[in-house]
Design an enzyme around this catalytic site. Structure first.
Site, short mmCIF file in Angstrom:
data_model
loop_
_atom_site.label_atom_id
_atom_site.label_comp_id
_atom_site.label_asym_id
_atom_site.label_seq_id
_atom_site.Cartn_x
_atom_site.Cartn_y
_atom_site.Cartn_z
N GLY A 1 2.78 -1.16 4.44
CA GLY A 1 2.78 0.27 4.12
C GLY A 1 4.20 0.77 3.91
O GLY A 1 4.81 0.58 2.85
N GLY A 2 4.77 1.34 4.95
CA GLY A 2 6.09 1.99 4.85
C GLY A 2 7.15 1.13 4.17
O GLY A 2 7.88 1.61 3.29
N GLU B 1 -5.54 -5.13 10.70
CA GLU B 1 -4.55 -4.07 10.87
C GLU B 1 -4.84 -3.31 12.16
O GLU B 1 -5.66 -2.36 12.16
CB GLU B 1 -4.61 -3.10 9.71
N ASN C 1 0.86 -1.18 0.00
CA ASN C 1 0.00 0.00 0.00
C ASN C 1 0.90 1.23 0.00
O ASN C 1 1.48 1.57 1.02
CB ASN C 1 -0.90 -0.03 1.25
N TRP C 2 0.96 1.88 -1.16
CA TRP C 2 1.88 3.03 -1.29
C TRP C 2 1.34 4.28 -0.62
O TRP C 2 2.02 5.29 -0.56
CB TRP C 2 2.15 3.32 -2.77
N LYS C 3 0.09 4.26 -0.23
CA LYS C 3 -0.57 5.45 0.32
C LYS C 3 -0.38 6.63 -0.65
O LYS C 3 -0.39 6.42 -1.85
CB LYS C 3 -0.05 5.76 1.73
N HIS D 1 -9.53 1.12 4.92
CA HIS D 1 -8.24 1.28 5.61
C HIS D 1 -8.42 2.21 6.80
O HIS D 1 -9.21 3.16 6.75
CB HIS D 1 -7.21 1.84 4.62
N GLY E 1 2.17 2.21 10.87
CA GLY E 1 3.11 3.32 10.74
C GLY E 1 3.82 3.71 12.02
O GLY E 1 4.42 4.79 12.10
N SER F 1 3.24 -2.13 10.47
CA SER F 1 4.69 -2.14 10.71
C SER F 1 5.34 -3.47 10.35
O SER F 1 6.24 -3.94 11.05
CB SER F 1 5.00 -1.74 12.16
N GLU G 1 -6.74 4.60 7.85
CA GLU G 1 -6.53 6.03 7.56
C GLU G 1 -7.77 6.63 6.90
O GLU G 1 -8.07 7.82 7.09
CB GLU G 1 -5.28 6.21 6.69
C1 PEP Z 1 -0.83 0.12 5.96
O1 PEP Z 1 -0.74 1.17 5.36
O2 PEP Z 1 -1.80 -0.61 5.77
C2 PEP Z 1 0.23 -0.26 6.88
C3 PEP Z 1 0.12 -1.40 7.49
O3 PEP Z 1 1.26 0.61 7.05
P1 PEP Z 1 2.68 0.28 7.79
O4 PEP Z 1 3.19 -1.01 7.19
O5 PEP Z 1 3.55 1.45 7.45
O6 PEP Z 1 2.41 0.14 9.23
#
Ligand code: PEP
Length: 256
Positions: free
Chosen positions: A235-236, A168, A9-11, A96, A174, A214, A98
């Site tokens: 994500g990151g 999640e 997930n590039w956000k 999600h 994050g 994470s 966010e």
């Molecule tokens: C996400 O965006 O769904 C996510 C899990 O981000 P991260 O891996 O950065 O925690």
């Protein structure tokens, strides 16, 4: 046996040109493998360039990060399921955290999005998860179950087969503080039980449940060691070529 699924997930990161370069580099780094599915979820503006960089016969699939539930109409700034299908998306992330926290998405609209995705041939990746306050108050299971109940209400069994669930925990996204494998497994088991109770045991054993929050090259091996965890929503760590390629490579190992 459920095949592992890794979703990046590039956000709101990478322009269309940066996305094309990254995708071409990723393809060179990641071997073609029958042992895991890989999905990239770039921003809307980069979907086309990622699709082109993947090429027509790529084993890496394309996802959008969100959709509107109507197919077309006066909804300024929104993007519909038919538009995403036309761009080559196979998956779409729905609900999600966010979207829930920054944009006020509620379970009712998330349910409409799940239905719209299915109606127009997209496989929804439905995100659920508790806040830190919920976890500390021992409400994890009830919060996750309530999110699932309203988002999947009344879904026919054959539609459920197309859904992926991503657990999640909000406090893990994050933050660099991933859930332990044990914490994730406990929730994944309760989600599978929820599916078994609401649908049937075949659906429960077929549905893929991802962990997100994470995920890194350091913790992916431990997470995937459990057969309760069918992959990861990343994500990151998916924005970095080395990290993401390492995570994918772990998922591509044949599972015992
Ligand atoms: C996400 O965006 O769904 C996510 C899990 O981000 P991260 O891996 O950065 O925690």
């Amino acid at each position: 046996m459920r095949r592992p699924l890794i979703v990046g997930n590039w956000k709101m990161n990478k322009t269309a040109s940066e996305a094309a370069v990254f995708t071409r580099d990723l393809r060179k780094r990641v071997p073609v493998s029958p042992y895991a599915d890989v999905v990239l979820a770039p921003p809307f503006t980069a979907l086309e360039s990622v699709r082109n960089a993947l090429g027509p016969s790529s084993l890496i699939s394309l996802a959008a990060q969100n959709l509107h539930w109507e197919p077309y109409g006066a909804f300024t700034g929104e993007v519909s399921a038919p538009m995403l299908r036309d761009l080559g998306c196979r998956y779409v992330i729905v609900g999600h955290s966010e979207r829930r926290t920054c944009f006020g998405e509620r379970d009712e609209s998330i349910q409409k999005k799940v239905l719209a995705a299915l109606k127009f041939g997209l496989a929804p990746i439905l995100c659920v998860g508790e806040s830190l306050a919920d976890r500390e108050a021992e409400r994890t299971e009830s919060v996750v179950t309530a999110q699932l109940s309203s988002s999947l209400a009344g879904l026919p069994t054959q539609d459920l087969a197309t859904v992926t669930i991503a657990y999640e925990p909000v406090w893990a996204i994050g933050t660099g503080r991933a859930a332990t494998t044990e914490q994730a497994v406990t929730v994944h088991r309760s989600i599978r039980l929820f599916v078994e109770t609401g649908w049937n045991s075949e659906s429960a054993s077929a549905i893929r449940i991802l962990y997100g929050g994470s995920v890194t090259p350091q913790n992916i091996e431990s997470l995937l060691a459990s057969d309760a965890i069918d992959g990861a929503l990343v994500g990151g760590a998916c924005l970095n070529l080395d990290s993401f390629a390492t995570i994918i490579t772990f998922a591509q190992r044949p599972r015992a």
